[in-house]
Scaffold this active site. Sequence first.
Site, PDB file in Angstrom:
ATOM      1  NE  ARG A   1      -3.754  -2.263  -0.075  1.00 16.79           N
ATOM      2  CZ  ARG A   1      -3.503  -3.368  -0.772  1.00 16.79           C
ATOM      3  NH1 ARG A   1      -2.388  -3.454  -1.485  1.00 16.79           N
ATOM      4  NH2 ARG A   1      -4.352  -4.373  -0.772  1.00 16.79           N
TER       5      ARG A   1
ATOM      6  CB  SER B   1      -9.301  -0.797   3.717  1.00 17.60           C
ATOM      7  OG  SER B   1      -9.940  -1.910   3.135  1.00 17.60           O
TER       8      SER B   1
ATOM      9  CD  GLU C   1      -5.550   0.614   2.742  1.00 16.52           C
ATOM     10  OE1 GLU C   1      -6.209   0.484   1.693  1.00 16.52           O
ATOM     11  OE2 GLU C   1      -5.252  -0.357   3.471  1.00 16.52           O
TER      12      GLU C   1
END
Length: 321
Positions: free
Chosen positions: A195, A244, A314
């Site tokens: 990520r 998320s 995130e």
Amino acid sequence: MGVCAAGPAEGAGVRAVGFPDITPALKAAMPDLRGRLLANQSLAELTWFRVGGPAQVLFTPADEDDLAYFLAHLASAIPVYVIGVGSNLIVRDGGIAGVVIRLAPRAFGEATASGDIVTAGTAALDKRVAEVAASANISGLEFYFGIPGTIGGALRMNAGANGGETKDVLIEARGIGRDGTKHVFSNAEMKFGYRSSGVDPSIIFTSARFRGEIRDVEAIRARMAEVQSHRETAQPIREKTGGSTFKNPPGHSAWKLIDAAGCRGLRVGGAQVSEMHCNFLINTGEATAHDIETLGETVRARVKANSGIELHWEIKRIGVS
């Protein structure tokens, strides 16, 4: 895409009344600018959470050359942020001082396929890119069908889902530096991690090329249907959410840690941890950005106390409280 993730906000999340209007000075310094400059433009409707204050300046460039011209003539002291469709973003209630750049689909949203290669502008929706690939019998990009963002965000965070990641299919990405210089980055030069990308955060990505494999279209469509079914049954996709919230710690699932800490359904003001999926935060209708970020920090603290594991955001958080 050029978004910084600062620490938690403080205060009551009071909305900003406005920033000084610097658009006349910008227009005077950039007589050949073709894009649109808007002062004190609300950003709440541009994010999935539907919260947040205004941008001091919202700039929508006409094309890549216009963006390069703007950046080359923008004073280095003025902060620059980039937003896509706002699906993985909290804009704080005080708004954003400086310039927010939004790449419009008209100029940066095209996606085409040739052979086993897909070329896409960074304002193209991930789902749209998966569709273009499938229509050309190109497999490997089906995972994008389940990601509610744009290619620009996918490049910046190595977006992935259902077993696939951006790093698996990217050939190269084009971008523009803070000084207006154009750059091309190979897959290796993107320095992808979980990520994340190691490219200078000031780079604004404008387009990318991907390579898949030619396969039977029925198999590709079947895989895309699986991806969509998973999203619909496991995620609160019809809520005001940001996707998320936290990265999965090594060897763990963030949602399981959140659930074990007793945070399922937890509320702060108008913000709530999803009952369906604990790694999603929801604006139930009247939440402020402060509510949502405070809820996230409360979840982090409870998970740390319960398991000793620290969750990392995130979702990107930008602006002032």
